[in-house]
Design an enzyme around this catalytic site. Structure first.
Site, PDB file in Angstrom:
ATOM      1  N   HIS A  21       0.813  -1.216   0.000  1.00 29.06           N
ATOM      2  CA  HIS A  21       0.000   0.000   0.000  1.00 29.06           C
ATOM      3  C   HIS A  21       0.846   1.265   0.000  1.00 29.06           C
ATOM      4  O   HIS A  21       0.387   2.340   0.389  1.00 29.06           O
ATOM      5  CB  HIS A  21      -0.983  -0.008   1.174  1.00 29.06           C
ATOM      6  CG  HIS A  21      -2.182  -0.847   0.871  1.00 29.06           C
ATOM      7  ND1 HIS A  21      -2.139  -2.221   0.889  1.00 29.06           N
ATOM      8  CD2 HIS A  21      -3.442  -0.515   0.486  1.00 29.06           C
ATOM      9  CE1 HIS A  21      -3.325  -2.706   0.546  1.00 29.06           C
ATOM     10  NE2 HIS A  21      -4.152  -1.676   0.287  1.00 29.06           N
TER      11      HIS A  21
ATOM     12  N   ASP B 187      -6.058   3.980  10.289  1.00 28.99           N
ATOM     13  CA  ASP B 187      -7.476   4.049   9.927  1.00 28.99           C
ATOM     14  C   ASP B 187      -7.890   2.825   9.124  1.00 28.99           C
ATOM     15  O   ASP B 187      -8.986   2.303   9.271  1.00 28.99           O
ATOM     16  CB  ASP B 187      -7.744   5.305   9.079  1.00 28.99           C
ATOM     17  CG  ASP B 187      -7.552   6.578   9.898  1.00 28.99           C
ATOM     18  OD1 ASP B 187      -7.635   6.492  11.146  1.00 28.99           O
ATOM     19  OD2 ASP B 187      -7.299   7.638   9.299  1.00 28.99           O
TER      20      ASP B 187
ATOM     21  N   GLU C 128      48.405 -19.540  11.475  1.00 27.93           N
ATOM     22  CA  GLU C 128      49.412 -19.803  10.456  1.00 27.93           C
ATOM     23  C   GLU C 128      50.566 -18.846  10.719  1.00 27.93           C
ATOM     24  O   GLU C 128      50.655 -18.212  11.772  1.00 27.93           O
ATOM     25  CB  GLU C 128      48.856 -19.629   9.037  1.00 27.93           C
ATOM     26  CG  GLU C 128      47.974 -20.781   8.587  1.00 27.93           C
ATOM     27  CD  GLU C 128      47.820 -20.897   7.074  1.00 27.93           C
ATOM     28  OE1 GLU C 128      48.524 -20.163   6.325  1.00 27.93           O
ATOM     29  OE2 GLU C 128      46.989 -21.711   6.636  1.00 27.93           O
TER      30      GLU C 128
HETATM   31  C1  LIG Z   1      -5.793   3.156   1.829  1.00 24.74           C
HETATM   32  C2  LIG Z   1      -4.621   3.492   2.729  1.00 24.74           C
HETATM   33  C3  LIG Z   1      -4.848   3.917   4.018  1.00 24.74           C
HETATM   34  C4  LIG Z   1      -3.798   4.243   4.859  1.00 24.74           C
HETATM   35  N1  LIG Z   1      -4.038   4.658   6.119  1.00 24.74           N
HETATM   36  C5  LIG Z   1      -3.050   4.956   6.956  1.00 24.74           C
HETATM   37  C6  LIG Z   1      -3.275   5.378   8.275  1.00 24.74           C
HETATM   38  O1  LIG Z   1      -4.389   5.531   8.703  1.00 24.74           O
HETATM   39  N2  LIG Z   1      -2.210   5.601   9.074  1.00 24.74           N
HETATM   40  C7  LIG Z   1      -0.950   5.448   8.640  1.00 24.74           C
HETATM   41  O2  LIG Z   1      -0.021   5.635   9.403  1.00 24.74           O
HETATM   42  N3  LIG Z   1      -0.697   5.081   7.363  1.00 24.74           N
HETATM   43  C8  LIG Z   1      -1.709   4.835   6.512  1.00 24.74           C
HETATM   44  N4  LIG Z   1      -1.441   4.469   5.235  1.00 24.74           N
HETATM   45  C9  LIG Z   1      -0.028   4.368   4.809  1.00 24.74           C
HETATM   46  C10 LIG Z   1       0.521   3.012   5.151  1.00 24.74           C
HETATM   47  O3  LIG Z   1       0.698   2.890   6.542  1.00 24.74           O
HETATM   48  C11 LIG Z   1       1.889   2.833   4.543  1.00 24.74           C
HETATM   49  O4  LIG Z   1       1.836   3.013   3.164  1.00 24.74           O
HETATM   50  C12 LIG Z   1       2.405   1.442   4.839  1.00 24.74           C
HETATM   51  O5  LIG Z   1       3.762   1.396   4.508  1.00 24.74           O
HETATM   52  C13 LIG Z   1       1.712   0.395   4.028  1.00 24.74           C
HETATM   53  O6  LIG Z   1       1.924  -0.862   4.559  1.00 24.74           O
HETATM   54  P1  LIG Z   1       2.102  -2.082   3.558  1.00 24.74           P
HETATM   55  O7  LIG Z   1       2.091  -3.334   4.361  1.00 24.74           O
HETATM   56  O8  LIG Z   1       1.140  -1.999   2.478  1.00 24.74           O
HETATM   57  O9  LIG Z   1       3.593  -1.783   3.121  1.00 24.74           O
HETATM   58  P2  LIG Z   1       4.344  -1.936   1.737  1.00 24.74           P
HETATM   59  O10 LIG Z   1       3.890  -0.917   0.755  1.00 24.74           O
HETATM   60  O11 LIG Z   1       4.298  -3.326   1.312  1.00 24.74           O
HETATM   61  O12 LIG Z   1       5.756  -1.548   2.252  1.00 24.74           O
HETATM   62  C14 LIG Z   1       6.055  -0.266   2.772  1.00 24.74           C
HETATM   63  C15 LIG Z   1       7.505  -0.170   3.215  1.00 24.74           C
HETATM   64  O13 LIG Z   1       7.718  -1.053   4.296  1.00 24.74           O
HETATM   65  C16 LIG Z   1       8.707  -1.984   3.997  1.00 24.74           C
HETATM   66  N5  LIG Z   1       8.310  -3.237   4.622  1.00 24.74           N
HETATM   67  C17 LIG Z   1       7.164  -3.923   4.483  1.00 24.74           C
HETATM   68  N6  LIG Z   1       7.156  -5.007   5.260  1.00 24.74           N
HETATM   69  C18 LIG Z   1       8.335  -5.046   5.896  1.00 24.74           C
HETATM   70  C19 LIG Z   1       8.943  -5.915   6.837  1.00 24.74           C
HETATM   71  N7  LIG Z   1       8.322  -6.993   7.293  1.00 24.74           N
HETATM   72  N8  LIG Z   1      10.185  -5.634   7.263  1.00 24.74           N
HETATM   73  C20 LIG Z   1      10.827  -4.543   6.810  1.00 24.74           C
HETATM   74  N9  LIG Z   1      10.308  -3.667   5.951  1.00 24.74           N
HETATM   75  C21 LIG Z   1       9.077  -3.915   5.500  1.00 24.74           C
HETATM   76  C22 LIG Z   1       8.721  -2.034   2.491  1.00 24.74           C
HETATM   77  O14 LIG Z   1       9.945  -2.459   1.979  1.00 24.74           O
HETATM   78  C23 LIG Z   1       8.456  -0.602   2.135  1.00 24.74           C
HETATM   79  O15 LIG Z   1       9.622   0.173   2.224  1.00 24.74           O
HETATM   80  C24 LIG Z   1      -2.484   4.160   4.376  1.00 24.74           C
HETATM   81  C25 LIG Z   1      -2.240   3.742   3.073  1.00 24.74           C
HETATM   82  C26 LIG Z   1      -3.312   3.423   2.233  1.00 24.74           C
HETATM   83  C27 LIG Z   1      -3.060   3.027   0.854  1.00 24.74           C
END
Ligand SMILES: Cc1cc2nc3c(=O)[nH]c(=O)nc-3n(C[C@H](O)[C@H](O)[C@H](O)COP(=O)(O)OP(=O)(O)OC[C@H]3O[C@@H](n4cnc5c(N)ncnc54)[C@H](O)[C@@H]3O)c2cc1C
Length: 500
Positions: A92, A157, A231
């Site tokens: 995301h 959220d 060594e």
């Molecule tokens: C619809 C939507 C709603 C959102 N709402 C909120 C909110 O309310 N509050 C908020 O704070 N954020 C929010 N976000 C942002 C979201 O928290 C970040 O984009 C978050 O990084 C997404 O998590 P993901 O698992 O999809 O990560 P990814 O997009 O898969 O990864 C994000 C980053 O984390 C790294 N990463 C992932 N997993 C690991 C792991 N296990 N170890 C090390 N690194 C890792 C990845 O390499 C990358 O750099 C929202 C985003 C969207 C799209």
């Protein structure tokens, strides 16, 4: 249902990555052992932003944290690989944060989703917490924790985000003012780092007294619980002073008195400590403790820290450099000897009389080994111990190169003659039944006359012959060792004996 909120301890499997400069991946798939890579998946170049679509070279869908560890250790252990690795949680991100052009995407949702909830009182932390994998979605954790009347207290959220993904950023929502962001609500992270490689502390110390040098070497081989490698080599000239300087990247800020005619010889003791073996102390402490017990020339001690792979591959690194300079594919009149401790000082004198220190090219290794680490049932031949219980003996490797631009074919013949002379003197029996002066044996022996082989094997000769006739009665194998002549039938009397 009353909801007990938990926040103080979430154990998350997450890995932090040391990124390398982007570059095409995979030099050698062997480095990654059992891992199965996919060429691509539907998600590996995709995120919520739909703005960037960077394709990785390959995708790993790990089945356990170990898989990730194998991948990162493999990459870190190799000095050559420049691949980058991106974890992908729920994807995301907006701008390709979980993508890597031409690198490796690790899709964390493939990890087993074992959510374990620990209630206050039954866990050692004294609070309620959850153990989860980094690929778990927050919504999955919520469902699972609600089953036992608990829930995390700091949220985003939207819940279809991975725990690893939000902890990479912060994790904020309407509860943040009260409990802080999600990253403030983590008790513990299991971290697989990009620096997973084991480290070797490698030390070189210089001596000008052979007796002190060998005494210190013997001290080190008596401490296998502290030392992993011992060594040493003779420093005959400027070139040997810089021996394997590529693998041992220390700045030697001194000049030894190795001028022509000085006849001064130095000795370099080498030891190494591997940090992966040490449980209670660290490699630096162990190295310092060992150094305190050694009597090298004050200040002439150098240590470097290298990866385990680079340490073991040190000769391979020198090979690359020698090849570049046209010094690898040259004649090698090498000679290796096992020398009993009782004869090592005399053998050193014999060497110094027989070789010209100024133009010696190549390493001249000298270091102790222990007799009781050898299986006497093999056909390897060690010199007799003198006194009989003496466990220490030495290996001396005179690993000389004869560069044709400075050493003609006559010069090469001379070097081989010198080697034969060294072998003859070093292996000679004692006069009139007295113990031999040196009593050495060749390692990787080269003889072409039966009497020499018989003498070399000594009391092991009959057993050696018996094994040969049992397992290779026609002497088909290993003709290059020049021990046996090929037989054409089992009754062939002329070839029933070793070569003459
Ligand atoms: C619809 C939507 C709603 C959102 N709402 C909120 C909110 O309310 N509050 C908020 O704070 N954020 C929010 N976000 C942002 C979201 O928290 C970040 O984009 C978050 O990084 C997404 O998590 P993901 O698992 O999809 O990560 P990814 O997009 O898969 O990864 C994000 C980053 O984390 C790294 N990463 C992932 N997993 C690991 C792991 N296990 N170890 C090390 N690194 C890792 C990845 O390499 C990358 O750099 C929202 C985003 C969207 C799209």
């Amino acid at each position: 249902m009353e909801l007990a909120l938990f926040c103080t301890r979430v154990t998350v499997l997450i890995f932090l990555l040391a990124l390398y400069s982007p570059c095409k991946f995979i030099q050698s798939p062997v480095e990654f052992g059992s891992l199965n890579f996919l060429q691509t998946t539907t998600t590996s170049s995709l995120d919520f932003g739909r703005i960037l679509f960077n394709s990785p070279s390959v995708v790993l869908r790990p089945q356990s944290p170990k898989d990730i560890s194998i991948l990162l250790s493999g990459l870190s252990a190799s000095s050559y690989s420049k691949a980058t690795v991106a974890a992908r949680g729920a994807g995301h991100s907006i701008h390709g944060q979980s993508q890597t052009p031409d690198g490796i995407v690790v899709e964390m949702d493939s990890l087993p989703n074992n959510i374990v909830i620990h209630r206050k009182g039954d866990g050692e932390a004294g609070v309620s917490y959850a153990d989860v994998s980094g690929g778990t979605l927050w919504v999955e954790l919520l469902r699972e924790s609600l089953k036992v009347g608990l829930a995390p207290r700091s949220w985003t959220d939207y819940l279809y985000l991975s725990i690893g993904g939000t902890l990479s950023n912060g994790g904020i929502s309407g509860q943040t003012f009260k409990y802080g962001p999600q990253i403030s609500n983590v008790l513990q992270l299991d971290v697989v780092t990009g620096k997973a490689r084991p480290i070797v502390k490698w030390v070189r110390a210089f001596y000008d007294d052979f007796e002190v040098f060998t005494r210190d070497q013997e001290l080190l081989v008596s401490k296998p619980d502290m030392v992993d490698y011992v060594e040493g080599f003779m420093v005959l000239n400027e070139q040997s002073l810089r021996s394997s300087y590529i693998a041992f990247p220390a700045q030697l800020d001194f000049t030894l008195d190795l001028s022509k005619g000085s006849r001064k010889v130095y000795y370099c003791l080498e030891f190494a400590v591997h940090d992966y073996q040490l449980l209670e102390s660290n490699a630096d402490q162990v190295v310092e403790e060992i150094k305190r017990q050694l009597r090298y020339i004050p200040m002439l001690v150098y240590s470097v820290e290298v990866s385990y792979f680079d340490f073991l591959n040190r000769v391979g690194m020198e090979e690359v450099s020698l090849r570049r300079r046209g010094l690898w594919d040259v004649p090698h009149p090498w000679l290796n000897m096992f020398v009993p401790k009782s004869g090592i000082a005399r053998f050193k004198d014999l060497l110094l009389e027989s070789i010209s220190a100024e133009d010696f090219e190549g390493p001249l290794l000298i270091y102790p080994i222990l007799r009781d680490k050898w299986d006497s049932n093999t056909s390897a031949v060690l010199p007799k111990a003198s006194p009989p219980k003496e466990n220490v003996l030495y290996i001396v490797g005179i690993l000389r190169s004869a560069n044709p631009s400075t050493c003609s074919s006559q010069c090469l013949r001379d070097l081989l003659r010198h080697n034969r002379h060294i072998v003859q003197v070093a292996t000679a029996a004692g006069a009139g039944g007295s113990p031999p002066l040196i009593g050495a044996k060749q390692y990787l022996p080269y003889y072409s006359v039966q009497s020499q082989w018989r003498e070399h094997f000594g009391s092991k000769w009959q057993r050696f012959l018996a094994r040969k006739s049992q397992f290779d009665p026609l002497a088909v194998l290993a003709p290059g060792q020049s021990i046996f002549q090929r037989k054409y039938s089992l009754s062939d009397p002329t070839t029933a004996h070793p070569s003459q």
